[in-house]
Structure formats: C-alpha cells, structure tokens
Design a protein around this motif. Sequence first.
Motif, PDB file in Angstrom:
ATOM      1  N   MET A   1       0.841  -1.170   0.000  1.00 49.20           N
ATOM      2  CA  MET A   1       0.000   0.000   0.000  1.00 49.20           C
ATOM      3  C   MET A   1       0.891   1.240   0.000  1.00 49.20           C
ATOM      4  SD  MET A   1      -3.087   0.922   2.642  1.00 49.20           S
ATOM      5  CE  MET A   1      -3.432  -0.792   2.784  1.00 49.20           C
ATOM      6  N   LYS A   2       0.539   2.217  -0.800  1.00 51.07           N
ATOM      7  CA  LYS A   2       1.342   3.426  -0.956  1.00 51.07           C
ATOM      8  C   LYS A   2       1.129   4.408   0.196  1.00 51.07           C
ATOM      9  CE  LYS A   2       2.160   7.052  -4.402  1.00 51.07           C
ATOM     10  NZ  LYS A   2       1.993   8.211  -3.565  1.00 51.07           N
ATOM     11  N   LYS A  36      -0.447  -5.773   7.982  1.00 45.51           N
ATOM     12  CA  LYS A  36      -0.425  -7.007   7.196  1.00 45.51           C
ATOM     13  C   LYS A  36      -1.820  -7.338   6.680  1.00 45.51           C
ATOM     14  CE  LYS A  36       3.649  -8.777   9.365  1.00 45.51           C
ATOM     15  NZ  LYS A  36       4.254  -9.444  10.443  1.00 45.51           N
ATOM     16  N   ASP A  39      -2.594  -5.060   3.763  1.00 42.96           N
ATOM     17  CA  ASP A  39      -1.900  -5.480   2.543  1.00 42.96           C
ATOM     18  C   ASP A  39      -2.679  -6.570   1.821  1.00 42.96           C
ATOM     19  OD1 ASP A  39       0.173  -3.648   2.920  1.00 42.96           O
ATOM     20  OD2 ASP A  39       1.492  -5.114   3.880  1.00 42.96           O
ATOM     21  N   VAL A  40      -3.238  -7.503   2.579  1.00 42.38           N
ATOM     22  CA  VAL A  40      -4.042  -8.580   1.987  1.00 42.38           C
ATOM     23  C   VAL A  40      -5.307  -7.994   1.359  1.00 42.38           C
ATOM     24  CG1 VAL A  40      -5.395 -10.664   2.472  1.00 42.38           C
ATOM     25  CG2 VAL A  40      -3.149 -10.355   3.532  1.00 42.38           C
ATOM     26  N   LYS A  42      -5.819  -4.993   0.270  1.00 41.35           N
ATOM     27  CA  LYS A  42      -5.452  -4.205  -0.920  1.00 41.35           C
ATOM     28  C   LYS A  42      -5.301  -5.116  -2.129  1.00 41.35           C
ATOM     29  CE  LYS A  42      -4.170  -0.739  -3.435  1.00 41.35           C
ATOM     30  NZ  LYS A  42      -5.243  -0.021  -4.103  1.00 41.35           N
ATOM     31  N   GLU A  43      -4.724  -6.304  -1.925  1.00 44.87           N
ATOM     32  CA  GLU A  43      -4.587  -7.274  -3.020  1.00 44.87           C
ATOM     33  C   GLU A  43      -5.956  -7.761  -3.504  1.00 44.87           C
ATOM     34  OE1 GLU A  43      -1.763  -8.375  -4.676  1.00 44.87           O
ATOM     35  OE2 GLU A  43      -0.766  -6.778  -3.555  1.00 44.87           O
ATOM     36  N   LEU A  44      -6.903  -7.892  -2.574  1.00 44.88           N
ATOM     37  CA  LEU A  44      -8.240  -8.373  -2.921  1.00 44.88           C
ATOM     38  C   LEU A  44      -9.105  -7.293  -3.572  1.00 44.88           C
ATOM     39  CD1 LEU A  44      -8.967 -10.402   0.346  1.00 44.88           C
ATOM     40  CD2 LEU A  44      -8.418 -11.341  -1.916  1.00 44.88           C
ATOM     41  N   PRO A  46      -8.015  -4.334  -5.609  1.00 42.52           N
ATOM     42  CA  PRO A  46      -6.993  -3.485  -6.245  1.00 42.52           C
ATOM     43  C   PRO A  46      -7.543  -2.182  -6.834  1.00 42.52           C
ATOM     44  CG  PRO A  46      -7.485  -5.383  -7.620  1.00 42.52           C
ATOM     45  CD  PRO A  46      -8.216  -5.590  -6.324  1.00 42.52           C
ATOM     46  N   ASP A  47      -8.835  -2.123  -7.134  1.00 38.68           N
ATOM     47  CA  ASP A  47      -9.407  -0.931  -7.752  1.00 38.68           C
ATOM     48  C   ASP A  47      -9.839   0.134  -6.750  1.00 38.68           C
ATOM     49  OD1 ASP A  47      -9.013  -2.059 -10.258  1.00 38.68           O
ATOM     50  OD2 ASP A  47     -10.978  -3.011 -10.266  1.00 38.68           O
ATOM     51  N   TYR A  95     -12.331  -6.561   4.713  1.00 37.31           N
ATOM     52  CA  TYR A  95     -12.712  -6.746   3.303  1.00 37.31           C
ATOM     53  C   TYR A  95     -14.206  -6.442   3.118  1.00 37.31           C
ATOM     54  CZ  TYR A  95     -13.779  -9.106  -1.098  1.00 37.31           C
ATOM     55  OH  TYR A  95     -14.241  -9.385  -2.351  1.00 37.31           O
TER      56      TYR A  95
END
Length: 101
Positions: A1-2, A36, A39-40, A42-44, A46-47, A95
């Motif tokens: 994540m930025k 952590k 981060d997970v 964010k991967e799920l 992405p938009d 999520y």
Amino acid sequence: MKEWTHKEWLKEKNKNAAAAYYLYTPMCGTCQVASKMMDVVKELLPDLPMGKANLNYVQEIAELYQVESVPCLLITENGQLKEKIYAFQSVPYIYGKLKSV
C-alpha cells in the motif's frame, strides 16, 4: 500500500466514489498486525483507492477526523467520511467493510 500525504488523501477521496486511508504508527504492535491485514485486503480490492500514513507525520488528519487511536481506517464515500474503524477484527471483516462502499 502506498504512503499518502494529506494532500494526496484529499485528492483521492474527492475524485473517487470511495477511498480508504489507513493510519498507523511504526512502534505500535497492533498496527503491525493491522498493516499485514491491510496489505491482503489491498490485493483483494486493487481498484479501491487505499493509502496509508504514519500518523506522526499527518497530525492534522488526527485533528480533522478526531482520530482517537491507531490503527485507524478512514472510509469515505463521495468525499464524506462514512466510517472510522479502530478494531481490525480480521481480513474478512475489513474486506467486507471496504467491499460494501
């Protein structure tokens, strides 16, 4: 994540229908676990625009949104604060919160 500055956060929350801003401090053990989890998520998702910031460097955010502790997740919808989350219960919980915006 930025990592986002306050200015980047304002830009993202105002230009997107939904956005999330994760606030943490580096010495916080709970924040390390929450990071952590984020981060997970964010991967799920992405938009979904998501950024993070060390609260020590964006103290004006703490005042503006009355952040009481870290970790804290600010969720906005149409530029307005929709929810503040302090209890990062699980990846599915975070999520679900973000998927619904």
